[in-house]
Design a protein around this motif. Structure first.
Motif, mmCIF file in Angstrom:
data_model
loop_
_atom_site.group_PDB
_atom_site.id
_atom_site.type_symbol
_atom_site.label_atom_id
_atom_site.label_comp_id
_atom_site.label_asym_id
_atom_site.label_seq_id
_atom_site.Cartn_x
_atom_site.Cartn_y
_atom_site.Cartn_z
ATOM 1 N N VAL A 102 52.002 29.252 -24.332
ATOM 2 C CA VAL A 102 52.863 28.692 -22.595
ATOM 3 C C VAL A 102 54.424 29.395 -23.632
ATOM 4 O O VAL A 102 54.308 29.772 -24.419
ATOM 5 N N VAL A 103 55.486 30.219 -22.644
ATOM 6 C CA VAL A 103 56.308 30.901 -23.271
ATOM 7 C C VAL A 103 57.495 30.681 -23.175
ATOM 8 O O VAL A 103 58.740 30.818 -22.437
ATOM 9 N N ASN A 104 57.312 30.027 -21.618
ATOM 10 C CA ASN A 104 58.539 29.717 -20.959
ATOM 11 C C ASN A 104 58.381 28.399 -19.819
ATOM 12 O O ASN A 104 57.385 28.222 -19.413
ATOM 13 N N VAL A 105 59.321 27.823 -19.807
ATOM 14 C CA VAL A 105 59.020 26.788 -18.225
ATOM 15 C C VAL A 105 60.167 26.606 -18.170
ATOM 16 O O VAL A 105 61.412 26.631 -18.237
ATOM 17 N N ILE A 106 59.878 26.378 -16.653
ATOM 18 C CA ILE A 106 61.174 26.230 -15.412
ATOM 19 C C ILE A 106 60.963 25.021 -14.954
ATOM 20 O O ILE A 106 59.928 24.858 -14.359
ATOM 21 N N VAL A 107 62.368 24.496 -15.136
ATOM 22 C CA VAL A 107 62.198 23.314 -14.521
ATOM 23 C C VAL A 107 63.474 22.866 -13.113
ATOM 24 O O VAL A 107 63.913 23.382 -13.821
ATOM 25 N N ASN A 108 62.735 22.169 -12.006
ATOM 26 C CA ASN A 108 63.471 22.057 -11.077
ATOM 27 C C ASN A 108 64.483 23.278 -10.673
ATOM 28 O O ASN A 108 65.435 23.519 -10.185
ATOM 29 N N GLY A 109 63.779 24.622 -10.943
ATOM 30 C CA GLY A 109 64.918 25.353 -11.105
ATOM 31 C C GLY A 109 65.715 25.750 -11.887
ATOM 32 O O GLY A 109 66.083 27.242 -11.756
ATOM 33 N N ILE A 110 65.702 25.256 -13.229
ATOM 34 C CA ILE A 110 66.118 26.023 -14.297
ATOM 35 C C ILE A 110 65.433 26.240 -15.568
ATOM 36 O O ILE A 110 64.120 25.854 -15.914
ATOM 37 N N ASN A 111 65.653 27.512 -15.420
ATOM 38 C CA ASN A 111 64.797 28.974 -16.633
ATOM 39 C C ASN A 111 65.632 28.072 -18.071
ATOM 40 O O ASN A 111 66.157 27.983 -18.755
ATOM 41 N N LEU A 112 64.372 27.139 -18.538
ATOM 42 C CA LEU A 112 65.134 26.587 -19.918
ATOM 43 C C LEU A 112 64.887 27.534 -20.854
ATOM 44 O O LEU A 112 66.139 27.575 -21.639
ATOM 45 N N GLY A 113 64.215 28.693 -20.747
ATOM 46 C CA GLY A 113 64.060 29.507 -21.696
ATOM 47 C C GLY A 113 65.343 30.912 -21.879
ATOM 48 O O GLY A 113 66.035 30.069 -22.917
ATOM 49 N N LEU A 114 65.805 31.241 -20.114
ATOM 50 C CA LEU A 114 66.855 31.752 -20.346
ATOM 51 C C LEU A 114 67.849 30.520 -20.968
ATOM 52 O O LEU A 114 69.443 30.976 -21.462
ATOM 53 N N ASN A 127 61.037 6.989 -8.399
ATOM 54 C CA ASN A 127 61.844 6.596 -7.600
ATOM 55 C C ASN A 127 61.136 6.933 -6.711
ATOM 56 O O ASN A 127 62.190 7.383 -5.426
ATOM 57 N N GLY A 128 59.782 7.863 -6.729
ATOM 58 C CA GLY A 128 60.016 8.953 -5.731
ATOM 59 C C GLY A 128 60.505 11.020 -6.225
ATOM 60 O O GLY A 128 59.767 11.424 -5.327
ATOM 61 N N GLU A 129 61.299 10.929 -6.422
ATOM 62 C CA GLU A 129 62.215 12.674 -7.128
ATOM 63 C C GLU A 129 60.095 12.646 -7.310
ATOM 64 O O GLU A 129 59.821 13.047 -8.220
ATOM 65 N N VAL A 130 60.509 13.589 -6.947
ATOM 66 C CA VAL A 130 59.222 14.929 -7.344
ATOM 67 C C VAL A 130 60.251 16.339 -8.328
ATOM 68 O O VAL A 130 61.360 16.552 -7.067
ATOM 69 N N TYR A 131 59.548 16.439 -9.074
ATOM 70 C CA TYR A 131 60.325 17.872 -9.886
ATOM 71 C C TYR A 131 59.404 19.097 -10.142
ATOM 72 O O TYR A 131 58.601 18.943 -10.596
ATOM 73 N N PRO A 132 59.789 20.094 -9.519
ATOM 74 C CA PRO A 132 58.537 21.357 -9.378
ATOM 75 C C PRO A 132 58.709 22.082 -11.509
ATOM 76 O O PRO A 132 60.075 21.447 -11.421
ATOM 77 N N VAL A 133 57.958 22.029 -11.866
ATOM 78 C CA VAL A 133 58.043 22.572 -12.916
ATOM 79 C C VAL A 133 56.361 23.809 -12.674
ATOM 80 O O VAL A 133 55.438 23.919 -12.727
ATOM 81 N N SER A 134 57.404 25.345 -13.318
ATOM 82 C CA SER A 134 56.345 26.456 -13.903
ATOM 83 C C SER A 134 56.194 27.043 -14.854
ATOM 84 O O SER A 134 57.500 26.900 -15.361
ATOM 85 N N TYR A 135 55.045 26.751 -15.671
ATOM 86 C CA TYR A 135 54.415 27.131 -16.543
ATOM 87 C C TYR A 135 54.612 28.997 -16.901
ATOM 88 O O TYR A 135 53.345 29.267 -15.968
ATOM 89 N N SER A 136 55.315 29.415 -17.686
ATOM 90 C CA SER A 136 54.711 30.360 -18.205
ATOM 91 C C SER A 136 54.412 30.944 -19.376
ATOM 92 O O SER A 136 54.692 30.570 -20.941
ATOM 93 N N LEU A 137 52.583 31.980 -18.774
ATOM 94 C CA LEU A 137 52.559 31.293 -20.366
ATOM 95 C C LEU A 137 51.355 33.555 -20.573
ATOM 96 O O LEU A 137 51.849 34.509 -19.526
ATOM 97 N N ARG A 138 51.458 33.835 -21.701
ATOM 98 C CA ARG A 138 50.868 34.878 -22.466
ATOM 99 C C ARG A 138 49.644 35.062 -22.607
ATOM 100 O O ARG A 138 49.208 33.902 -23.874
ATOM 101 N N LEU A 139 48.758 35.956 -23.155
ATOM 102 C CA LEU A 139 47.996 36.277 -23.407
ATOM 103 C C LEU A 139 48.123 36.897 -24.598
ATOM 104 O O LEU A 139 48.211 37.824 -25.189
ATOM 105 N N SER A 140 47.414 35.977 -25.830
ATOM 106 C CA SER A 140 48.074 36.131 -27.402
ATOM 107 C C SER A 140 46.593 35.417 -28.304
ATOM 108 O O SER A 140 46.063 35.362 -28.242
ATOM 109 N N ASP A 141 45.810 36.887 -29.053
ATOM 110 C CA ASP A 141 44.932 36.918 -30.309
ATOM 111 C C ASP A 141 43.766 35.851 -29.354
ATOM 112 O O ASP A 141 42.732 35.222 -29.594
ATOM 113 N N GLY A 142 43.551 36.513 -27.655
ATOM 114 C CA GLY A 142 42.238 36.199 -26.557
ATOM 115 C C GLY A 142 43.051 34.142 -26.620
ATOM 116 O O GLY A 142 41.795 33.705 -25.551
#
Length: 219
Positions: free
Chosen positions: A168-180, A149-164
Motif C-alpha cells: 500500500v502506498v496511499n489511501v483515499i478516504v471519502n474523497g480525501i487523498n491522505l498522501g496528498l 450510525n449508518g454512514e458509509v465511508y468509501p475507501v480506495s487503497y493504492s498499491l504498487r508491486l514491489s519485489d514481487g
C-alpha cells in the motif's frame, strides 16, 4: 454523528480505514491479487477484533506490538516517505530521509493502535466490483466502512508491486487523498520552519480533521 463522534481525536476515521491492513498477513503468493490480499486481511481483522475491543483497550501495548510487527509487511514506507516529502526529498540527507520515515511510521503506529479500539463500526466490506487496472505494477482496491450510525465511508487503497509483493502506498478516504494531504502539510511545515528539515521531522504530527473527512473531497 454518534458513530463519528465515537472516533478518537482528529483523524481516527482515517486510522480505521488504513488500520484494516495492519493485522497479520496470511501467506501472500505472488499470484494473490491486491483485492484478495485486502479482502483476506479485512476478514482477519474482523475476526481478531470481534468481542475483543475491551481487552485490547486495556492492553494497548499488546495491540501496538501487533501493529508494529506487521505494518512494515503491508506499507511501502520508503516510497510513502519520499512521496510525502515531495520536492524536499531530493535535498534531504540520507539520515534525514531515514529519520522522517521512522517518525512517520511511529505516528501511524501510535494512532492506529487507538483507532482500532475506538472506532464504532458495523461492517467493513471490500466491493465486489473493482475497476480494471491500467498498469500491471499498480492497482487500486475499493472498499467501504459502515459506521454504527449508518454512514458509509468509501475507501480506495493504492498499491504498487514491489519485489514481487503488493504494498500500500496511499489511501483515499471519502474523497480525501491522505498522501496528498500529508505532502501539503509537510510543505507547510517546511515553510513555517524556514526549510529546517530537522525541526520539521522532530515536530511532525500529521493531522486530518474529522469534519474534513465527513465532508469529503475530490479524489
Amino acid at each position: 454523528m454518534n458513530g463519528v463522534n465515537a472516533m478518537l481525536g482528529r483523524w481516527s476515521l482515517a486510522i480505521m480505514m488504513i488500520a484494516t491492513l495492519v493485522v497479520p498477513l496470511q501467506s501472500q503468493a505472488q499470484s494473490q491479487t491486491p483485492e484478495e490480499m485486502i479482502r483476506d486481511n479485512v476478514e482477519s481483522l474482523m475476526t481478531d477484533l470481534d468481542g475483543r475491543k475491551e481487552y485490547y483497550a486495556d492492553n494497548l501495548g499488546e495491540l501496538e506490538e501487533l501493529v508494529d510487527s506487521n505494518l512494515d509487511q503491508v506499507a511501502d514506507f520508503r516510497y510513502i516517505g519520499a512521496s510525502v516529502m515531495g520536492n524536499y526529498f531530493r535535498n534531504a540527507s540520507p539520515e534525514q530521509r531515514r529519520r522522517f520515515v521512522d517518525v512517520f511510521r511511529q505516528t501511524l503506529i501510535d494512532t492506529y493502535t487507538r483507532g482500532l479500539v475506538t472506532f464504532d463500526y458495523d461492517e467493513l466490506r471490500v466491493l465486489d466490483a473493482q475497476q480494471a487496472q491500467r498498469y500491471d505494477d499498480q492497482a487500486s482496491v475499493a472498499m467501504e466502512v459502515v459506521a454504527s450510525n449508518g454512514e458509509v465511508y468509501p475507501v480506495s487503497y493504492s498499491l504498487r508491486l514491489s519485489d514481487g509483493e503488493w504494498r500500500v502506498v496511499n489511501v483515499i478516504v471519502n474523497g480525501i487523498n491522505l498522501g496528498l494531504t500529508f505532502r501539503n502539510q509537510f510543505d507547510q511545515a517546511m515553510r513555517d520552519n524556514n526549510r529546517d528539515y530537522d525541526a520539521v521531522i522532530d515536530g511532525w504530527s500529521p493531522e486530518v480533521g474529522v469534519e474534513e473527512l465527513e465532508q469529503g473531497g475530490d479524489a
